[in-house]
Design an enzyme around this catalytic site. Structure first.
Site, short mmCIF file in Angstrom:
data_model
loop_
_atom_site.label_atom_id
_atom_site.label_comp_id
_atom_site.label_asym_id
_atom_site.label_seq_id
_atom_site.Cartn_x
_atom_site.Cartn_y
_atom_site.Cartn_z
N GLY A 10 41.40 32.09 52.45
CA GLY A 10 42.34 31.04 51.91
C GLY A 10 41.98 30.66 50.44
N ARG A 60 33.62 31.04 51.98
CA ARG A 60 34.83 30.99 51.75
C ARG A 60 35.51 32.10 52.80
NH1 ARG A 60 33.07 32.91 46.93
NH2 ARG A 60 34.07 34.61 46.03
N TYR A 90 31.79 39.06 38.72
CA TYR A 90 32.34 38.78 37.64
C TYR A 90 31.40 38.52 36.48
CZ TYR A 90 37.42 38.80 38.79
OH TYR A 90 38.47 39.43 39.29
N HIS A 182 37.55 39.32 50.33
CA HIS A 182 38.18 38.84 49.12
C HIS A 182 39.10 39.58 48.44
CE1 HIS A 182 34.48 35.93 49.50
NE2 HIS A 182 34.12 37.19 50.26
#
Length: 229
Positions: A10, A60, A90, A182
């Protein structure tokens, strides 16, 4: 037929604030919690029952899995957490606001870093603040396995061994599997499962909290793909 359900976590707090997240461990936003719970309700409405659950080692995704399983009355099923299902790293972009990064490096360059298949972002040094090399959850990994930055190609290369060793055998055995992870680790999986080209994968989006259901035959060929919304 075995079923595989993929759920992108989410909305996170950094999704909300428009920051590059990657391997940084941020929590779900209030909206993200509701999205995860709603995913579980949709799964329950479809009567999908799971035998195994997989997720990353990031909060998450773990919470999304737990909310979805709780809402579908399946919180008890066996669960495995692995760094191989983490979001793509990243690099030095992690923590930066995406709009400000575009101002600094230009819209086109940031778009290339975000969406290209095989271009790496600026790398994060292993000694830099926030490096995963200093995180206890990766302490048992060979330091050479901890990335300083990844593109989708590199993400796929670390996801697929786990698919082949742990997930595919269960599906071939007729077991139903749920993966909460993810956007990019799931895009990598989807690319592999559906044999999507390097070019076309750039157009595949994974919506937060939206379950994607695959039905496989006994040869692990996709027979059907459905999004629950």
């Amino acid at each position: 037929m075995a079923k595989l359900v993929l759920i992108r976590h989410g909305q996170s707090e950094w999704n909300l604030s428009n920051q590059f997240t990657g391997w940084v461990d941020v929590d779900l936003s209030e909206k993200g919690v509701e999205q995860a719970k709603n995913a579980g309700k949709l799964i329950k409405e479809q009567g999908i029952e799971f035998d195994y659950a997989f997720t990353s080692v990031l909060t998450r995704a773990i919470k999304t899995l737990h909310y979805a399983l709780e809402e579908s009355d399946q919180l008890w099923i066996p669960e495995v957490k692995t760094w191989r299902l983490n979001e793509r790293h990243y690099g030095a972009l992690q923590g930066q606001n995406k709009a400000k990064a575009a101002e600094k490096w230009g819209d086109e360059q940031v778009h290339i870093w975000r969406r290209s298949y095989d271009v790496l972002p600026p790398l994060l040094d292993a000694n830099a603040e926030g490096s995963a090399a200093k995180d206890r959850r990766y302490a048992n990994l060979d330091p050479r396995m901890i990335p300083g930055g990844e593109n989708l190609k590199v993400t796929l290369e670390r996801v697929i061994p786990f698919w082949e060793d742990e997930i595919a055998p269960k599906l071939l055995d007729g077991k139903n599997v749920i993966i909460a992870a993810h956007g990019n680790s799931l895009r990598a999986l989807s690319k592999y499962i559906e044999n999507i080209s390097d070019e076309d994968i750039m157009n595949l989006e994974m919506a937060t909290g939206e379950p994607v259901v695959y039905d496989f035959n006994d040869k692990l060929e996709v027979q059907n793909k459905t999004k629950l919304d």
